[in-house]
Write a protein that holds these residues in place. Structure first.
Motif, mmCIF file in Angstrom:
data_model
loop_
_atom_site.group_PDB
_atom_site.id
_atom_site.type_symbol
_atom_site.label_atom_id
_atom_site.label_comp_id
_atom_site.label_asym_id
_atom_site.label_seq_id
_atom_site.Cartn_x
_atom_site.Cartn_y
_atom_site.Cartn_z
ATOM 1 N N ARG A 178 0.961 -1.102 0.044
ATOM 2 C CA ARG A 178 -0.101 0.017 0.077
ATOM 3 C C ARG A 178 0.967 1.194 0.011
ATOM 4 N N LEU A 179 0.749 2.075 -1.132
ATOM 5 C CA LEU A 179 1.615 3.308 -1.209
ATOM 6 C C LEU A 179 0.735 4.528 -1.382
ATOM 7 N N MET A 180 1.226 5.670 -0.749
ATOM 8 C CA MET A 180 0.390 6.673 -1.032
ATOM 9 C C MET A 180 1.560 7.796 -1.352
ATOM 10 N N LEU A 181 1.428 8.633 -2.480
ATOM 11 C CA LEU A 181 2.402 9.348 -3.112
ATOM 12 C C LEU A 181 2.331 10.753 -2.027
ATOM 13 N N GLU A 205 -5.023 18.136 -6.353
ATOM 14 C CA GLU A 205 -3.997 19.157 -6.706
ATOM 15 C C GLU A 205 -3.896 19.870 -4.962
ATOM 16 N N GLY A 206 -2.333 20.175 -4.775
ATOM 17 C CA GLY A 206 -2.239 20.868 -3.635
ATOM 18 C C GLY A 206 -1.709 19.750 -2.480
ATOM 19 N N GLY A 207 -2.127 18.151 -2.820
ATOM 20 C CA GLY A 207 -1.695 17.259 -1.981
ATOM 21 C C GLY A 207 -2.553 16.679 -0.738
ATOM 22 N N LEU A 208 -2.350 15.694 -0.252
ATOM 23 C CA LEU A 208 -3.205 15.130 0.753
ATOM 24 C C LEU A 208 -3.284 16.122 1.985
ATOM 25 N N LEU A 226 8.197 10.713 -5.928
ATOM 26 C CA LEU A 226 8.779 10.285 -7.072
ATOM 27 C C LEU A 226 9.792 11.194 -7.569
ATOM 28 N N GLY A 227 10.488 11.908 -6.629
ATOM 29 C CA GLY A 227 11.714 12.639 -7.197
ATOM 30 C C GLY A 227 11.275 14.058 -6.464
ATOM 31 N N PRO A 228 12.336 14.853 -6.846
ATOM 32 C CA PRO A 228 12.274 16.104 -6.409
ATOM 33 C C PRO A 228 11.302 17.300 -6.966
ATOM 34 N N ARG A 229 10.591 16.956 -8.010
ATOM 35 C CA ARG A 229 9.608 17.839 -8.742
ATOM 36 C C ARG A 229 8.340 17.333 -8.199
ATOM 37 N N VAL A 230 7.354 18.624 -8.108
ATOM 38 C CA VAL A 230 5.874 18.286 -7.688
ATOM 39 C C VAL A 230 5.112 18.081 -9.132
ATOM 40 N N LEU A 231 4.225 16.533 -9.127
ATOM 41 C CA LEU A 231 3.761 16.560 -10.115
ATOM 42 C C LEU A 231 2.285 16.865 -10.115
ATOM 43 N N ARG A 232 1.698 17.110 -11.024
ATOM 44 C CA ARG A 232 0.349 17.361 -10.969
ATOM 45 C C ARG A 232 -0.369 15.917 -10.791
ATOM 46 N N GLU A 234 -2.817 14.498 -12.198
ATOM 47 C CA GLU A 234 -2.917 13.567 -13.213
ATOM 48 C C GLU A 234 -1.675 12.967 -14.071
ATOM 49 N N THR A 235 -0.677 13.648 -13.632
ATOM 50 C CA THR A 235 0.589 13.001 -14.003
ATOM 51 C C THR A 235 1.231 12.057 -13.073
ATOM 52 N N ALA A 236 0.762 12.269 -11.723
ATOM 53 C CA ALA A 236 1.408 11.244 -10.605
ATOM 54 C C ALA A 236 1.225 9.969 -10.823
ATOM 55 N N PRO A 237 -0.055 9.356 -11.085
ATOM 56 C CA PRO A 237 -0.479 7.819 -11.313
ATOM 57 C C PRO A 237 0.509 7.411 -12.837
ATOM 58 N N VAL A 238 0.554 8.148 -13.752
ATOM 59 C CA VAL A 238 1.266 7.620 -14.911
ATOM 60 C C VAL A 238 2.842 7.470 -14.517
ATOM 61 N N VAL A 239 3.345 8.250 -13.817
ATOM 62 C CA VAL A 239 4.775 7.757 -13.212
ATOM 63 C C VAL A 239 4.926 6.689 -12.252
ATOM 64 N N ALA A 240 3.904 6.742 -11.182
ATOM 65 C CA ALA A 240 3.882 5.631 -10.267
ATOM 66 C C ALA A 240 3.493 4.376 -10.845
ATOM 67 N N LEU A 241 2.701 4.372 -11.675
ATOM 68 C CA LEU A 241 2.315 2.780 -12.204
ATOM 69 C C LEU A 241 3.104 2.543 -13.253
#
Length: 251
Positions: A178-181, A205-208, A226-232, A234-241
């Protein structure tokens, strides 16, 4: 006849989601939207080959048999099992976002092999759906998922579940991973484990909110960056998956 034989014999052809039983030798009436696209957009006539899938893992080579202004019927000539499901079953909990951002997140998640999606209401989320509006959105999101299956070659349609509050969704989780960004962490993915299933939480947007993070931690979710840059959102699930599929799936 198997998939490779059907494609070899007929070449590249359109592929559609047809939610009905597919049995060799039987006839199937295409859904209205599919029939309209086949006959009015593609302008295909009787005898044209197609590929259809039932959303439950079966795929079939079919041929247009009857075409009229009101409907189109196909004959099922070959049935085979879909080949492109990931060995890693990921349930995505995606905070609902405005506009077409949610469509994008669902579309790309399906292309990347997600097994199920639940839209989430979170404390910082600014989208709230009720009644008929929620039902229409849910039907739209499931159609987006079906279209992504048509494009990506999947024969199993991942369910887009009715929206839940984050707390309700957390109570249902039993996946071993179980993972949370959460960008305010230095924890990355570790490749030692090889889970059969995973739950992935993506905030708005703005995070949890802090309360959401604590609730997820209490439900045994591990923070992940997912690294030093803040992802949108809708972008975050693409990178994480993509990372999950690379480590334990089929990428």
């Amino acid at each position: 006849m198997q998939a490779v034989d059907w494609y070899a014999a007929n070449g590249k052809m359109p592929r559609f989601y047809v939610p009905t039983a597919l049995n060799e030798g039987h006839s199937v009436t295409l859904p209205e939207g599919v029939a309209r696209h086949v006959t009015r957009v593609l302008r295909l006539g009787a005898g044209a080959p197609l590929v259809v899938f039932d959303g439950h893992g079966s795929e079939a080579g079919v041929r247009l048999a009857e075409v009229s202004r009101k409907q189109a019927t196909v004959s099922v000539e070959a049935v085979w099992a879909g080949r492109f499901e990931s060995p890693l079953q990921v349930h995505l909990g995606q905070a609902i976002s405005k506009g077409d951002r949610m469509d994008y997140a669902i579309q790309k998640a399906v292309e990347l092999g997600v097994a199920a999606i639940t839209p989430l209401y979170t404390r910082r989320g600014d989208v709230r759906l009720k009644g008929e509006r929620e039902a229409k959105k849910l039907a739209h999101w499931q159609a987006v998922a079906a279209s992504a299956c048509e494009q990506s070659g999947r024969a199993t349609l991942p369910p887009v579940h009715p929206p839940l509050s984050l707390d309700e969704w957390l109570l249902q989780r039993d996946e071993p991973l179980r993972l949370m960004l959460h960008p305010a962490t230095e924890s990355g993915l570790q490749a030692e484990r090889s889970p059969a299933a995973a739950a992935l939480l993506i905030g708005p947007e703005g995070g949890l909110a802090p309360d959401d993070i604590e609730a997820a931690r209490a439900a045994q979710f591990t923070p992940l960056t997912l690294g030093p840059r803040v992802l949108r959102t809708e972008t975050a699930p693409v990178v994480a998956l993509t990372l999950l599929q690379h480590l334990w799936g089929d990428i």
